[in-house]
Design a protein around this motif. Structure first.
Motif, PDB file in Angstrom:
ATOM      1  N   ASP A  22      -0.693  12.073  -1.758  1.00 55.83           N
ATOM      2  CA  ASP A  22      -1.862  12.914  -2.028  1.00 55.83           C
ATOM      3  C   ASP A  22      -3.103  12.078  -1.728  1.00 55.83           C
ATOM      4  N   ILE A  23      -3.729  12.317  -0.566  1.00 58.08           N
ATOM      5  CA  ILE A  23      -4.854  11.493  -0.127  1.00 58.08           C
ATOM      6  C   ILE A  23      -6.028  11.603  -1.086  1.00 58.08           C
ATOM      7  N   ALA A  24      -6.322  12.815  -1.563  1.00 55.46           N
ATOM      8  CA  ALA A  24      -7.454  13.011  -2.469  1.00 55.46           C
ATOM      9  C   ALA A  24      -7.253  12.236  -3.766  1.00 55.46           C
ATOM     10  N   ALA A  25      -6.055  12.313  -4.333  1.00 55.90           N
ATOM     11  CA  ALA A  25      -5.768  11.583  -5.576  1.00 55.90           C
ATOM     12  C   ALA A  25      -5.810  10.088  -5.343  1.00 55.90           C
ATOM     13  N   MET A  26      -5.326   9.653  -4.182  1.00 51.39           N
ATOM     14  CA  MET A  26      -5.339   8.234  -3.868  1.00 51.39           C
ATOM     15  C   MET A  26      -6.768   7.717  -3.753  1.00 51.39           C
ATOM     16  N   PHE A  67       0.831  -1.203   0.000  1.00 46.32           N
ATOM     17  CA  PHE A  67       0.000   0.000   0.000  1.00 46.32           C
ATOM     18  C   PHE A  67       0.868   1.256   0.000  1.00 46.32           C
ATOM     19  N   THR A  68       1.968   1.230   0.747  1.00 45.49           N
ATOM     20  CA  THR A  68       2.863   2.391   0.804  1.00 45.49           C
ATOM     21  C   THR A  68       3.455   2.693  -0.564  1.00 45.49           C
ATOM     22  N   CYS A  69       3.825   1.634  -1.289  1.00 46.55           N
ATOM     23  CA  CYS A  69       4.334   1.837  -2.653  1.00 46.55           C
ATOM     24  C   CYS A  69       3.289   2.533  -3.521  1.00 46.55           C
ATOM     25  N   PHE A  70       2.053   2.085  -3.403  1.00 42.55           N
ATOM     26  CA  PHE A  70       0.958   2.676  -4.171  1.00 42.55           C
ATOM     27  C   PHE A  70       0.708   4.124  -3.756  1.00 42.55           C
ATOM     28  N   PHE A  71       0.674   4.365  -2.450  1.00 41.17           N
ATOM     29  CA  PHE A  71       0.345   5.691  -1.931  1.00 41.17           C
ATOM     30  C   PHE A  71       1.489   6.680  -2.140  1.00 41.17           C
ATOM     31  N   VAL A 104     -10.974  -3.110  -4.206  1.00 37.11           N
ATOM     32  CA  VAL A 104     -11.023  -4.321  -3.376  1.00 37.11           C
ATOM     33  C   VAL A 104      -9.705  -4.526  -2.629  1.00 37.11           C
ATOM     34  N   GLY A 105      -8.590  -4.159  -3.256  1.00 35.50           N
ATOM     35  CA  GLY A 105      -7.310  -4.258  -2.569  1.00 35.50           C
ATOM     36  C   GLY A 105      -7.254  -3.319  -1.371  1.00 35.50           C
ATOM     37  N   PHE A 106      -7.786  -2.121  -1.539  1.00 37.02           N
ATOM     38  CA  PHE A 106      -7.800  -1.142  -0.450  1.00 37.02           C
ATOM     39  C   PHE A 106      -8.690  -1.625   0.692  1.00 37.02           C
ATOM     40  N   ILE A 107      -9.838  -2.189   0.354  1.00 36.66           N
ATOM     41  CA  ILE A 107     -10.740  -2.720   1.386  1.00 36.66           C
ATOM     42  C   ILE A 107     -10.053  -3.846   2.160  1.00 36.66           C
TER      43      ILE A 107
END
Length: 207
Positions: free
Chosen positions: A104-108, A93-97, A120-123
Motif C-alpha cells: 500500500d503505497i499511500a500507507a507506506m 525495504f521490501t520487508c517493510f513495504f 532517513v532510512g527511506f532517503i
C-alpha cells in the motif's frame, strides 16, 4: 611487497566474496523456511538491515585498506560489495513495504513522513538506487568518469543517514551499543577521506 593477484586469482577472490556476501541471505531464508525465528518478519527486516550496514562499512573500508596495504586490486571488489549493499537494503525495504504495508503505497508514504527513523532510512535507500543503476561499465562511459565519481560520492551522505536510521530505531529500546560501534566505524572511514583530501590540497598548494 603488496599482493598482486593474477587474473585467475582475482576471479577466484571475486567468486569467494560473492558467495560469502550471499550466505547471510541464504541462511536467513533457510531459517525462516524451517520456522526457527519466533517472529520471522521482524527477523528478516532486522537481519537484512544489519547486513546492509555491514556491507556498506566493508565497501567504505576498501579504499583505506588499499592505501594502507598497497593492494590496489582490492578496489575491484568495491562494485560487487556496493551492489550487495543495495541488495540487502532492497530486501530490507521490501520487508517493510510488503510485510508492514502489503504494497500500500499511500500507507507506506504516510509511515515514512510520520516516523523520522523511517524517513532517513527511506532517503538513504532512494539515494542508493542511482548508485546501483550506474554500477556498470556502460553507465560509467555514458556519464563520463568525473560525473560518475561525483554521483557515487552520494555514498558519503548515505552512510551517515544509514547510521542515523539505525540509531533512531534502537533508541526506542535504549540500545545504543551497536549504533555507536557503527557510527565510530563510519566516522573513522569518512574522516580518513577528509584528512587525505585536505592533505592532497595542501600539498598541491605548496607545489
Amino acid at each position: 611487497m603488496a599482493f598482486s593477484p593474477s587474473p585467475r586469482q582475482l576471479t577466484a577472490i571475486k567468486a569467494a566474496v560473492f558467495v560469502l556476501a550471499l550466505l547471510p541471505f541464504l541462511r536467513m531464508a533457510w531459517l525462516v523456511f524451517q520456522g526457527v525465528p519466533v517472529e520471522p518478519l521482524e527477523y528478516l527486516t532486522r537481519g537484512t538491515g544489519d547486513w546492509a550496514l555491514y556491507l556498506l562499512c566493508i565497501t567504505l573500508a576498501l579504499t583505506p585498506l588499499r592505501r594502507f596495504t598497497g593492494w590496489n586490486s582490492i578496489v575491484r571488489l568495491r562494485r560487487m560489495l556496493g551492489l550487495f549493499t543495495f541488495f540487502y537494503a532492497l530486501l530490507h525495504f521490501t520487508c517493510f513495504f510488503w510485510f508492514d504495508h502489503f504494497f500500500d503505497i499511500a500507507a507506506m508514504l504516510q509511515d515514512v513522513v510520520k516516523r523520522p527513523f523511517i524517513t532517513v532510512g527511506f532517503i538513504a535507500f532512494v539515494l542508493l538506487i542511482p548508485l546501483a543503476a550506474t554500477s556498470t561499465n556502460a553507465m560509467i562511459k555514458r556519464l563520463g568518469g568525473k560525473r560518475w565519481q561525483w554521483l557515487h560520492r552520494l555514498i558519503y551522505v548515505i552512510a551517515p543517514l544509514g547510521i542515523l536510521h539505525f540509531w533512531w530505531m534502537k533508541a526506542g529500546k535504549n540500545d545504543f551499543q551497536e549504533p555507536i560501534i557503527f557510527g565510530v566505524i563510519v566516522a573513522v572511514l569518512l574522516g580518513l577521506r577528509v584528512y587525505w583530501s585536505a592533505a592532497k590540497k595542501a600539498q598541491a598548494a605548496r607545489a
